[in-house]
Scaffold this motif. Structure first.
Motif: not given
Length: 443
Positions: A173-177, A282-285, A383-384
């Motif tokens: 899980l990646l929380g992208g900014d 992977y899941v990039l949020i 979002v995903v």
């Protein structure tokens, strides 16, 4: 009694009492048994078709209920299959059109102007309720099926079914900014969700974005430029590897075709090296759009351990404070809570991010998801990003249902347990394996 003497089909239109009673019965029958009104008082061929279609619908609904209690996985598989959802949507649209036609025809047969004046508004109201209960419900369900199909098509990729590795599915899980003050995207939140394929037991492994000297196996494309770990000559943080990978797209030439990109693949290789796990998906949020999902869920509940200031690091004074104690946060405030750097350090931010993740999981109970289904799916599409194939959805939904009854295990690869500047990888791999050992539901 011949047709010519049937009071429902050939009523005494001069009697308001008879016409009022008849109107009530016809509208009520249209609610309970669409098609029966036409059989009794209208076009019998149309009525038989409508009645037959209604009986088939009830039969299918009964079969679905029985299947749900016998083997709900069959329904889950249908509900996550694009072709099945398309067929379901077409069938529901057909029923909506049919029941709409039956309802309007019922209003014609009712002859509402012949009913008692005081009863006319109530009969009309019941007719509207009938329309919503039949055609309206079918149309709404068809819309939800279409939303689900579109979301699955947009978010999930094509691909083959995959078996678990050592009995587990491991997802990064990646929380992208990708803010305006940054070069490219940098994951602010990095974690691995490891799920036991049989029991649903789940462990979330948190990796700090300032982890240094990330290692790569010899099979990784990143091993060539960084055989001794990620050493860029300056501050070489794990969170920077996404940008590093994007700048070396030639290392991952097939990434785009597989629903990923070079930055994500560089992060995947690093996370595999650090944890010793095989990362299958992977899941990039997108953190900027993250608040949409939380708002769609109706907000989340957080128990704030101590008063926390929030606001950008560039601000001299905070925007406000999260008071200690239970708080219900909307999407915007939840994002501030997870990301605030005004007070505290990265390790404390990781703890808050994990709180938010667990709060979201709690909000994903079936009742809440069903009532807010459309908003949740539409937010998810925005979002995903992920490389999870459509064919795996039913399997993951099945596992997720099992995990609801189990506590979530957590491991944070942070000091003092882990030296993030000079990591001891054998020791880290041992910690990870120990965190995956958890009791089954029967133990």
């Amino acid at each position: 009694m011949s047709d010519s003497t049937l009071p429902v089909r050939y009523p005494n239109i001069r009697s308001r009492r008879i016409m009022t009673t008849r109107a009530w019965w016809l509208v009520l029958l249209n609610v309970l048994i669409p098609g029966s009104v036409q059989v009794l008082a209208g076009n019998r061929r149309f009525g038989r078709f409508g009645l037959g279609a209604t009986i088939v619908f009830w039969a299918l609904a009964l079969v679905a209920i029985v299947v749900f209690f016998i083997n709900s996985n069959i329904l889950i598989a249908l509900g996550t299959n694009v072709i099945a959802l398309t067929i379901i949507q077409i069938v529901l649209i057909a029923y909506a059109v049919l029941w709409l036609a039956l309802s309007f025809d019922t209003l014609r047969l009712v002859r509402i102007v012949r009913a008692a004046p005081g009863a006319r508004p109530l009969i009309a109201a019941l007719a509207v309720i009938a329309l919503l209960a039949t055609a309206g419900s079918a149309a709404y369900a068809a819309n939800l099926a279409g939303v689900a199909r579109n979301t699955i098509s947009e978010v999930f990729t094509s691909g083959d079914y995959a078996e678990p590795v050592d009995g587990r599915y491991n997802i990064m899980l990646l929380g992208g900014d990708a803010g305006p003050d940054r070069e490219g995207l940098r994951p602010d939140s990095i974690s691995v969700v490891s799920v036991d394929a049989e029991t649903g037991s789940t462990t979330i492994i948190g990796l700090p974005r300032n982890f240094e000297q990330a290692t790569f196996s010899e099979g990784s494309p990143m091993f060539g430029p960084f055989p001794n770990g990620y050493d860029c000559g300056d501050e070489c943080l794990l969170g920077y590897l996404y940008t590093e990978g994007e700048q070396r797209p030639e290392l991952y030439p097939d990434a785009e075709a597989q629903g990923s990109n070079a930055g994500t693949e560089a992060m995947r290789d690093a996370v595999e090296g650090i944890t010793g796990l095989t990362i299958q998906y992977y899941v990039l949020i997108d953190m900027q759009g993250f608040s949409q999902l939380i708002d769609a869920l109706g907000g989340i509940d957080i128990d704030v351990p101590e008063r926390l200031a929030y606001g950008p690091v560039t601000s001299r004074t905070p925007y406000g404070y999260f008071e200690a104690g239970p708080q219900h946060l909307n999407g915007e405030m939840a994002l501030w809570y997870a990301r605030s750097r005004f007070d505290g350090n990265d390790l404390q931010r990781m703890e808050r991010q994990r709180q938010v993740q667990e709060a979201i999981i709690q909000q994903m109970d079936p009742a809440n998801v069903v009532t807010k289904f459309q908003a949740i799916t539409e937010a998810g599409a925005d979002v995903v990003k992920t490389d999870i194939p459509k064919v795996m959805l039913s399997r993951f939904v099945e596992i997720a249902a099992k995990s609801q009854s189990l506590p979530i295990n957590a491991l944070e690869l942070v000091p003092p347990q882990v030296d993030t500047l000079n990591p001891d990888y054998p020791a880290i791999h041992t910690l990870v394996q120990e965190s995956l050992l958890s009791p089954s539901p029967s133990e």
